[in-house]
Design a protein around this motif. Structure first.
Motif, PDB file in Angstrom:
ATOM      1  N   ARG A  48      16.517 -54.364  26.735  1.00  0.00           N
ATOM      2  CA  ARG A  48      17.847 -54.988  26.736  1.00  0.00           C
ATOM      3  C   ARG A  48      17.731 -56.492  26.978  1.00  0.00           C
ATOM      4  NH1 ARG A  48      23.566 -53.258  27.953  1.00  0.00           N
ATOM      5  NH2 ARG A  48      24.574 -54.912  29.131  1.00  0.00           N
ATOM      6  N   GLU A  50      19.927 -59.535  27.185  1.00  0.00           N
ATOM      7  CA  GLU A  50      21.333 -59.907  27.291  1.00  0.00           C
ATOM      8  C   GLU A  50      21.585 -61.361  26.921  1.00  0.00           C
ATOM      9  OE1 GLU A  50      22.883 -56.798  30.763  1.00  0.00           O
ATOM     10  OE2 GLU A  50      22.893 -58.950  31.147  1.00  0.00           O
ATOM     11  N   PHE A 122      24.959 -57.892  19.745  1.00  0.00           N
ATOM     12  CA  PHE A 122      25.640 -56.617  19.935  1.00  0.00           C
ATOM     13  C   PHE A 122      27.069 -56.889  20.411  1.00  0.00           C
ATOM     14  CE2 PHE A 122      21.151 -55.248  20.914  1.00  0.00           C
ATOM     15  CZ  PHE A 122      20.976 -54.533  19.740  1.00  0.00           C
ATOM     16  N   ASN A 133      27.112 -61.177  23.738  1.00  0.00           N
ATOM     17  CA  ASN A 133      26.185 -60.084  23.482  1.00  0.00           C
ATOM     18  C   ASN A 133      26.453 -58.919  24.429  1.00  0.00           C
ATOM     19  OD1 ASN A 133      23.924 -58.908  22.191  1.00  0.00           O
ATOM     20  ND2 ASN A 133      22.593 -59.560  23.870  1.00  0.00           N
ATOM     21  N   PHE A 134      26.326 -57.688  23.900  1.00  0.00           N
ATOM     22  CA  PHE A 134      26.697 -56.477  24.633  1.00  0.00           C
ATOM     23  C   PHE A 134      28.135 -56.608  25.123  1.00  0.00           C
ATOM     24  CE2 PHE A 134      22.015 -56.228  25.121  1.00  0.00           C
ATOM     25  CZ  PHE A 134      21.831 -54.992  24.523  1.00  0.00           C
ATOM     26  N   THR A 145      28.072 -62.256  28.367  1.00  0.00           N
ATOM     27  CA  THR A 145      27.216 -61.103  28.094  1.00  0.00           C
ATOM     28  C   THR A 145      27.625 -59.916  28.953  1.00  0.00           C
ATOM     29  OG1 THR A 145      25.577 -61.871  29.718  1.00  0.00           O
ATOM     30  CG2 THR A 145      25.249 -62.523  27.432  1.00  0.00           C
ATOM     31  N   ALA A 146      27.444 -58.720  28.378  1.00  0.00           N
ATOM     32  CA  ALA A 146      27.722 -57.470  29.093  1.00  0.00           C
ATOM     33  C   ALA A 146      29.140 -57.468  29.648  1.00  0.00           C
ATOM     34  CB  ALA A 146      26.708 -57.249  30.210  1.00  0.00           C
ATOM     35  N   GLY A 321      25.398 -50.940  31.265  1.00  0.00           N
ATOM     36  CA  GLY A 321      26.316 -50.671  30.172  1.00  0.00           C
ATOM     37  C   GLY A 321      26.564 -49.193  30.008  1.00  0.00           C
ATOM     38  N   SER A 334      23.367 -49.515  27.417  1.00  0.00           N
ATOM     39  CA  SER A 334      24.516 -49.822  26.573  1.00  0.00           C
ATOM     40  C   SER A 334      24.983 -48.578  25.822  1.00  0.00           C
ATOM     41  CB  SER A 334      24.204 -50.949  25.583  1.00  0.00           C
ATOM     42  OG  SER A 334      25.397 -51.397  24.960  1.00  0.00           O
ATOM     43  N   THR A 347      22.202 -48.912  22.954  1.00  0.00           N
ATOM     44  CA  THR A 347      23.388 -49.406  22.259  1.00  0.00           C
ATOM     45  C   THR A 347      23.973 -48.337  21.336  1.00  0.00           C
ATOM     46  OG1 THR A 347      22.238 -51.547  22.251  1.00  0.00           O
ATOM     47  CG2 THR A 347      24.374 -51.437  21.169  1.00  0.00           C
TER      48      THR A 347
END
Length: 569
Positions: A48, A50, A122, A133-134, A145-146, A321, A334, A347
């Protein structure tokens, strides 16, 4: 089966598999793990990335030049812009292959990873979310992120339903906030930690429902306090002005005082809010779960969980995630967007019964698939009928046991094991594994991880961070054209218009430090995700906690719940 002690095949330390664990593994039909919980977590985290960003060739059809992606340009893969990836203008099934029973499964999966185009970031269902991202359902965000459902925010990590929240870590429902860690339901709160429901305040720790307070700890329902001393409104405003919190020097001086106050404050051994039969830290509104960290609302009957929210049932070894109404998930990162049986993958969103896959969304009954949306009954990105799929899966599972993948360290990976670290498209120091379990290049390579040295961009800095103006009032719009040298890492960074507007609105000085280093500094403010025993500060009870011992740098006044309530409330 009864409780059993095993030796981790990775670190060689003993770990325990309890009876309830065996019941879970039997329920989802996987063998018990051969790696200990900590090694399993690190192995997942190494998949991962991030926030490490790279300029690499843009493989999007019709595009030329480069774009920004989470994949290092040294990786032999193709990356698509996220808008094209989510469209119907390409077909991931075109890259599928028959399952080859002469090769280990993970070797075939690695070959598929290198063959199928990857999404650059992502991100799903976001609007104007640059370099995020994420993330899911963001609006007007930059380098977040996240995160879920955030708006008009920048440089944050692990945020949920936040607005105008900049440079913050693990925050929920905050608005107009800056440089906070573990804060919830707050407005115009700055440089604070572990606060809930606070307004118009700076440098608070473990405060609840406070407003117009500075440099305070362990307060409840207070107003016009500085260093835990009550003042009148007029006195408060005068003393606040004397602290010159609109200057960089004033902020740094206050930061030093705040750190000293933090160390002298009372620290509840674990942050468990409205929980029942929960062992972990920073967990809210959950029950019957253990070894769970940073979860907000609705974890149930789950174990070895890290970072998630909004519902997670009967799941093991998931996160970061996870949650968002997911159930029966195992060994995934994720996998927290309405999944059922997302098992051994990375993901996976809005899907059911997806095994050993990466970046699969809105799909069901897939095994060993990569970068797919709205598919069913696929293996290694090849389409099968329902009957063909159900007949082939047991044969593949048996093949994984009969012909396990063997990595360069001699470790075997059969059915039930997560992806080997050596086939990850990310180097260890590009992932959050380095954030939470930092090691050196030598240590990483000894453990079987890859490592890549940082290579700076092509920018020439035009001003040093230490030479930035002391106050935002001294800053003109020309700062938007400057390339700033971080005063710690020497990395170049810029100030964006959205960011400058925020600093001006709240009379905050420009940061002299690169966003990555600011993130690293916030990470150091959290405790390790390791439960340990410590005596309550008052000496009458041993408690579980994530705080380090005093001799290792932890604060002294770590207290049990009973003493905490007595001292603080």
């Amino acid at each position: 089966m009864k409780e059993e002690t095993k030796k981790c095949v990775n670190c060689q330390k003993n770990f325990t598999i309890e009876e309830e664990d065996f019941n879970f593994y039997e329920k989802i039909k996987v063998p018990p793990p051969t790696w200990c919980p900590e090694c399993r977590l690190i192995r997942r985290l190494a998949w991962r990335n991030e926030h490490s960003l790279f300029k690499r060739p843009n493989g999007t059809p019709g595009s030329t030049g480069t774009h920004i992606s989470i994949y290092n340009p040294e990786e032999k893969i193709t990356t698509y812009d996220k808008e094209f990836w989510w469209s119907d203008k390409w077909e991931p099934l075109d890259y599928g292959r028959d399952y080859d029973f002469s090769k280990p499964f993970f070797q075939q999966f690695k070959e598929l990873l290198e063959r199928v185009p990857h999404i650059a970031f992502f991100d799903s269902k976001s609007i104007n979310a640059r370099f995020c991202n994420f993330t899911v359902e963001l609006k007007n965000c930059y380098l977040i992120t996240a995160a879920w459902r955030c708006e008009d925010s920048m440089y944050g990590n692990r945020l949920y339903e936040c607005k105008f929240t900049h440079d913050s870590y693990i925050c929920f429902h905050t608005e107009y906030c800056y440089e906070n860690v573990y804060c919830h339901g707050s407005n115009k709160l700055f440089f604070s930690r572990e606060c809930d429901g606070c307004i118009d305040s700076y440098f608070l720790y473990d405060c609840r429902n406070c407003s117009d307070c500075l440099l305070c700890t362990n307060l409840r329902n207070k107003k016009y306090c500085i260093a835990n001393i009550q003042y009148t409104r007029e006195e408060y405003l005068k003393k606040k002005q004397e602290l010159v919190l609109n200057t960089r020097d004033g902020i740094e001086e206050a930061r030093k005082k705040f750190e000293e106050m933090y160390r002298n404050a009372f620290h509840k051994h674990l942050q468990l809010i409205n929980t029942n039969n929960v062992v972990g830290d920073h967990v809210y509104n959950s029950r019957n779960s253990s070894h769970i960290f940073d979860f907000h609302d609705g974890a149930e009957n789950s174990k070895f969980v890290h970072w998630g929210n909004d519902g997670l049932k009967d799941s093991y070894d998931v996160g970061p995630g996870c949650g968002d109404e997911s159930e029966l998930n195992y060994e995934g990162i994720s996998t927290g967007v309405k999944n059922y049986k997302a098992i051994l993958g990375t993901t996976i969103w809005y899907s059911q019964n997806v095994w050993y896959s990466s970046m699969v969304s809105n799909s069901h009954d897939c095994f060993g698939c990569v970068e797919m949306d709205k598919k069913q009954y696929c293996i290694l990105n090849k389409q099968y009928t329902k009957e063909e799929y159900e007949n082939l899966i047991p044969k593949i599972v048996q093949h994984m046991m009969d012909m396990p993948y063997v990595d360069k360290k001699g470790r075997k990976y059969g059915h039930g094991e997560f992806f080997p670290p050596e086939i990850s498209p990310f180097a260890y120091n590009e992932t959050v594994a380095q954030d939470y379990f930092p090691i050196t290049k030598k240590e990483a390579e000894e453990k079987g991880f890859s490592w890549r040295e940082y290579r700076g961009g092509e920018y020439q800095t035009t001003i040093k961070g230490k030479d930035l103006p002391q106050t935002i009032a001294e800053v003109t719009d020309s700062i938007l054209n400057e390339v700033i040298e971080c005063e710690i890492t020497k990395k170049p960074f810029k100030i964006l218009e959205q960011e400058l507007s925020f600093y001006r609105r709240f009379d905050l000085p420009l940061p002299p430090i690169h966003p990555d280093e600011r993130h690293n500094r916030r990470l150091k403010l959290r405790n390790p995700m390791i439960l340990r025993k410590r005596m309550c500060f008052f000496g009458d009870k041993e408690v579980d906690t994530t705080y380090l011992p005093v001799e290792e740098g932890g604060p002294e006044k770590v207290v049990c719940t009973e003493h905490y309530n007595k001292e603080v409330y």
